[in-house]
Design a protein around this motif. Sequence first.
Motif, PDB file in Angstrom:
ATOM      1  N   LEU A 264     110.725 -45.715  23.725  1.00  0.00           N
ATOM      2  CA  LEU A 264     111.233 -44.635  24.559  1.00  0.00           C
ATOM      3  C   LEU A 264     110.031 -43.907  25.126  1.00  0.00           C
ATOM      4  N   GLY A 265     110.147 -43.442  26.372  1.00  0.00           N
ATOM      5  CA  GLY A 265     109.014 -42.765  26.980  1.00  0.00           C
ATOM      6  C   GLY A 265     109.426 -41.916  28.160  1.00  0.00           C
ATOM      7  N   VAL A 266     108.444 -41.610  29.027  1.00  0.00           N
ATOM      8  CA  VAL A 266     108.672 -40.697  30.150  1.00  0.00           C
ATOM      9  C   VAL A 266     108.224 -41.371  31.448  1.00  0.00           C
ATOM     10  N   VAL A 267     109.094 -41.366  32.453  1.00  0.00           N
ATOM     11  CA  VAL A 267     108.783 -41.901  33.780  1.00  0.00           C
ATOM     12  C   VAL A 267     109.230 -40.881  34.827  1.00  0.00           C
ATOM     13  N   ASP A 268     108.274 -40.361  35.588  1.00  0.00           N
ATOM     14  CA  ASP A 268     108.589 -39.415  36.673  1.00  0.00           C
ATOM     15  C   ASP A 268     109.475 -38.260  36.206  1.00  0.00           C
ATOM     16  N   GLY A 269     109.114 -37.661  35.079  1.00  0.00           N
ATOM     17  CA  GLY A 269     109.856 -36.504  34.588  1.00  0.00           C
ATOM     18  C   GLY A 269     111.192 -36.841  33.944  1.00  0.00           C
ATOM     19  N   ILE A 270     111.442 -38.118  33.664  1.00  0.00           N
ATOM     20  CA  ILE A 270     112.695 -38.553  33.045  1.00  0.00           C
ATOM     21  C   ILE A 270     112.400 -39.186  31.692  1.00  0.00           C
ATOM     22  N   LEU A 271     113.153 -38.802  30.656  1.00  0.00           N
ATOM     23  CA  LEU A 271     113.089 -39.461  29.351  1.00  0.00           C
ATOM     24  C   LEU A 271     113.905 -40.742  29.432  1.00  0.00           C
ATOM     25  N   VAL A 272     113.277 -41.881  29.180  1.00  0.00           N
ATOM     26  CA  VAL A 272     113.956 -43.168  29.336  1.00  0.00           C
ATOM     27  C   VAL A 272     113.868 -44.007  28.061  1.00  0.00           C
ATOM     28  N   ASP A 273     114.843 -44.910  27.934  1.00  0.00           N
ATOM     29  CA  ASP A 273     115.013 -45.748  26.746  1.00  0.00           C
ATOM     30  C   ASP A 273     114.887 -47.214  27.162  1.00  0.00           C
ATOM     31  N   ARG A 274     113.860 -47.908  26.605  1.00  0.00           N
ATOM     32  CA  ARG A 274     113.741 -49.356  26.788  1.00  0.00           C
ATOM     33  C   ARG A 274     113.880 -50.071  25.454  1.00  0.00           C
ATOM     34  N   ALA A 275     114.539 -49.414  24.503  1.00  0.00           N
ATOM     35  CA  ALA A 275     114.707 -49.987  23.167  1.00  0.00           C
ATOM     36  C   ALA A 275     116.153 -50.387  22.901  1.00  0.00           C
ATOM     37  N   PHE A 276     117.078 -49.488  23.256  1.00  0.00           N
ATOM     38  CA  PHE A 276     118.488 -49.712  22.926  1.00  0.00           C
ATOM     39  C   PHE A 276     119.278 -50.034  24.204  1.00  0.00           C
ATOM     40  N   VAL A 277     118.787 -51.049  24.932  1.00  0.00           N
ATOM     41  CA  VAL A 277     119.421 -51.535  26.153  1.00  0.00           C
ATOM     42  C   VAL A 277     119.582 -53.046  26.016  1.00  0.00           C
ATOM     43  N   THR A 278     120.431 -53.620  26.857  1.00  0.00           N
ATOM     44  CA  THR A 278     120.748 -55.046  26.735  1.00  0.00           C
ATOM     45  C   THR A 278     119.533 -55.922  26.996  1.00  0.00           C
ATOM     46  N   ASN A 279     118.766 -55.584  28.039  1.00  0.00           N
ATOM     47  CA  ASN A 279     117.590 -56.377  28.413  1.00  0.00           C
ATOM     48  C   ASN A 279     116.361 -55.478  28.365  1.00  0.00           C
ATOM     49  N   ARG A 280     115.661 -55.502  27.248  1.00  0.00           N
ATOM     50  CA  ARG A 280     114.519 -54.594  27.053  1.00  0.00           C
ATOM     51  C   ARG A 280     113.358 -54.906  27.999  1.00  0.00           C
ATOM     52  N   GLN A 281     113.281 -56.161  28.479  1.00  0.00           N
ATOM     53  CA  GLN A 281     112.175 -56.538  29.363  1.00  0.00           C
ATOM     54  C   GLN A 281     112.344 -55.952  30.763  1.00  0.00           C
ATOM     55  N   LYS A 282     113.588 -55.820  31.208  1.00  0.00           N
ATOM     56  CA  LYS A 282     113.829 -55.447  32.604  1.00  0.00           C
ATOM     57  C   LYS A 282     114.609 -54.153  32.782  1.00  0.00           C
ATOM     58  N   GLN A 283     115.241 -53.657  31.717  1.00  0.00           N
ATOM     59  CA  GLN A 283     116.107 -52.485  31.847  1.00  0.00           C
ATOM     60  C   GLN A 283     115.473 -51.230  31.254  1.00  0.00           C
ATOM     61  N   ALA A 284     115.832 -50.079  31.811  1.00  0.00           N
ATOM     62  CA  ALA A 284     115.486 -48.776  31.233  1.00  0.00           C
ATOM     63  C   ALA A 284     116.675 -47.854  31.448  1.00  0.00           C
ATOM     64  N   GLN A 285     117.067 -47.171  30.391  1.00  0.00           N
ATOM     65  CA  GLN A 285     118.217 -46.269  30.460  1.00  0.00           C
ATOM     66  C   GLN A 285     117.734 -44.822  30.547  1.00  0.00           C
ATOM     67  N   GLU A 286     118.152 -44.092  31.584  1.00  0.00           N
ATOM     68  CA  GLU A 286     117.816 -42.679  31.689  1.00  0.00           C
ATOM     69  C   GLU A 286     118.581 -41.899  30.619  1.00  0.00           C
ATOM     70  N   LEU A 287     117.865 -41.024  29.892  1.00  0.00           N
ATOM     71  CA  LEU A 287     118.490 -40.221  28.831  1.00  0.00           C
ATOM     72  C   LEU A 287     118.593 -38.744  29.207  1.00  0.00           C
ATOM     73  N   ALA A 288     117.520 -38.186  29.732  1.00  0.00           N
ATOM     74  CA  ALA A 288     117.488 -36.753  30.038  1.00  0.00           C
ATOM     75  C   ALA A 288     116.269 -36.493  30.918  1.00  0.00           C
ATOM     76  N   GLU A 289     116.194 -35.283  31.452  1.00  0.00           N
ATOM     77  CA  GLU A 289     115.001 -34.877  32.194  1.00  0.00           C
ATOM     78  C   GLU A 289     114.084 -34.076  31.277  1.00  0.00           C
ATOM     79  N   VAL A 290     112.812 -34.122  31.585  1.00  0.00           N
ATOM     80  CA  VAL A 290     111.840 -33.324  30.813  1.00  0.00           C
ATOM     81  C   VAL A 290     112.270 -31.859  30.792  1.00  0.00           C
ATOM     82  N   SER A 291     112.837 -31.376  31.888  1.00  0.00           N
ATOM     83  CA  SER A 291     113.271 -29.973  31.962  1.00  0.00           C
ATOM     84  C   SER A 291     114.437 -29.667  31.022  1.00  0.00           C
ATOM     85  N   ASP A 292     115.094 -30.699  30.472  1.00  0.00           N
ATOM     86  CA  ASP A 292     116.165 -30.484  29.498  1.00  0.00           C
ATOM     87  C   ASP A 292     115.611 -30.142  28.111  1.00  0.00           C
ATOM     88  N   VAL A 293     114.301 -30.371  27.919  1.00  0.00           N
ATOM     89  CA  VAL A 293     113.658 -30.119  26.622  1.00  0.00           C
ATOM     90  C   VAL A 293     113.144 -28.692  26.588  1.00  0.00           C
TER      91      VAL A 293
END
Length: 480
Positions: A264-293
């Motif tokens: 899990l990490g940060v891309v352009d101010g977005i917290l994203v998940d590349r761990a708990f997605v169907t295709n970890r090599q190609k997919q990233a799931q948006e979780l929240a914005e940095v401003s939500d923290v």
Amino acid sequence: MGSQEVSTVDWQGKHVTVAGLGVSGIPAARALHERGAVVTVVNDGDDERARAQAAELEALGITVRLGDGATLPPSTELVVTAPGWQPDKPLFLAAAEAGVDIWGDVELAWRLRGTNGREAAPWLAVTGTNGKTTTVRMLASILEAAGLRTAAVGNIGVSLLDAVLGEQEYDVLAVELSSYQLHWAPSLRAHSAAVLNLAPDHLDWHGSMEAYAADKGRVYEGNTVACVYNAADPATEELVREADVEEGCRAIGFTLGTPGPSQLGVVDGILVDRAFVTNRQKQAQELAEVSDVNPPAPHNIANALAAAALARAFGVEPAAVRDGLRAFRPDAHRIEHVADIGEVAYVDDSKATNTHATEASLAAYDSIVWIAGGLAKGATFDELVTGAAKRLRGVVLMGADRALIREALTRHAPEVPVVDLDRTDTGAMSEVVEHAARLARPGDTVLLAPACASMDMFTNYNKRGEAFADAVRAHAEKSA
């Protein structure tokens, strides 16, 4: 023992010694007594409070020995200890010599879960040198947003024994664990766990950094779904490598940068998940914005990513991560904004009682008047000052060991103006704030992040933070 298995111990007639009265000892003694154990409580202290506590337990039929925490009572078959008692105490050496097991309050709670007729809730566990409480409370907020029955327990909030034995049913528990607690928890097996970071702390208790790290690493033992580690702290990843986990358990990293697969990490101010997605090599799931923290300081974003990783390991949907982070409010004295006076922000991070926490706090601001000092607890400050030097507008020092910080500033930031306040009384804070205000310029942050314990001047870090906030408000009134 797998994480969903429930331990069965026949307590009837079992001779158990409980080491220490207090927040964990008294509930442990009661719970064991209720299950038919023959309980003896031993306690080093013999003051008025201890005698009152002892009287309550003795009324139930529990034996209490005050002023003698060193001797192992005859016939002891198990010792249950408060987490703060050091491993080299004579009581524990005698127990080891006699082949008697030693459990902590966490181990006892783990063994007793599911024994009151309720299904045992899985544990999502968090440890680390700094950030544990915030991360666990963030995690509980996310789990609640997902509609799960949960509580922040362990080293904070509800006691673990109360959580596993009480009337309230839980779907999952967010558990904060200290290195002390993990030391005495040999059979704990969490659903998933995170080690947030590792820095020297409590070395007087553990004996060495290696022993401290090993106790932190116990949190990963037997994990079934995810071992969450800090990609910026290789020592945490090494603990994952060394852990004996269940088949299929995954290593999940978190990073403030762009995440790789299984991170899990940060891309352009977005917290994203590349761990708990169907295709970890190609997919990233948006979780929240940095401003939500709240607050969006770098180390707090790392806490949020760790909490999100544990929640996602438990199957929580992305929207609940966002909603839980938005709903979360940090505890007092943790990067708490007190006031803005003349375009200068005043921030209370009195909870930053060691150099690692203070390093994270200083990294959150660009131009700082730093208020520091207190009891150093054996710490050195050269690395901290070197890393922060370019951000420092000025420094105000107070407390018993302030000279150690002043010497580090002289070596590594000689151009930074320093006010060395030769006072250790509680009233000194008003003068500290006045000096800081004179050093500050518009756009600066006056930051109380002492890098030291508070007990030379204040009862605890809360009182220190309150004194700072009071002094800031008084300064605001004078400046109005």
